[in-house]
Scaffold this motif. Structure first.
Motif, PDB file in Angstrom:
ATOM      1  N   PRO A   1      54.141   4.615   0.863  1.00 38.62           N
ATOM      2  CA  PRO A   1      55.266   5.535   1.116  1.00 38.62           C
ATOM      3  C   PRO A   1      55.607   6.413  -0.096  1.00 38.62           C
ATOM      4  O   PRO A   1      55.851   7.613   0.057  1.00 38.62           O
TER       5      PRO A   1
ATOM      6  N   LEU B   1      57.829  10.108   5.264  1.00 37.55           N
ATOM      7  CA  LEU B   1      57.797   8.752   5.798  1.00 37.55           C
ATOM      8  C   LEU B   1      58.837   8.672   6.902  1.00 37.55           C
ATOM      9  O   LEU B   1      60.025   8.867   6.653  1.00 37.55           O
TER      10      LEU B   1
ATOM     11  N   SER C   1      59.019   2.488   8.335  1.00 42.55           N
ATOM     12  CA  SER C   1      58.306   1.442   7.620  1.00 42.55           C
ATOM     13  C   SER C   1      58.867   0.109   8.090  1.00 42.55           C
ATOM     14  O   SER C   1      60.048  -0.168   7.898  1.00 42.55           O
TER      15      SER C   1
ATOM     16  N   LEU D   1      53.516   1.679   9.113  1.00 41.32           N
ATOM     17  CA  LEU D   1      54.087   2.875   8.506  1.00 41.32           C
ATOM     18  C   LEU D   1      53.806   4.051   9.422  1.00 41.32           C
ATOM     19  O   LEU D   1      52.722   4.152  10.004  1.00 41.32           O
TER      20      LEU D   1
END
Length: 79
Positions: free
Chosen positions: A53, A63, A66, A75
């Protein structure tokens, strides 16, 4: 890519691939994608789950998500 109003993600399974090779493979895939497409990564390397990330955002990717469950990390990164 859109299907029924929902973004279709490109999936990349990186289980068994250790950092930094997992980021290298993810980056190659991201570079081949169109802007706005989403890459979904599955990995089992905690270091990669922590570092990818950061590396993605440093390269200008976003991102989106997650998550971790039972030692497997997921992710979602937008190109």
């Amino acid at each position: 890519m859109e299907a029924r109003g929902k973004t279709v993600a490109v999936r990349l399974d990186l289980r068994g691939v250790k950092c930094p090779l997992n980021w290298a493979r993810a980056k190659v895939r991201l570079e081949r994608m169109a802007r706005g497409e989403v890459l979904e990564l599955t990995l089992d390397d905690p270091r990669g789950a922590r570092d990818i990330p950061r590396a993605a955002e440093a390269e200008g990717y976003a991102l989106l998500e997650s998550t971790a469950r039972d030692g497997i990390f997921h992710l979602r990164i937008e190109r």
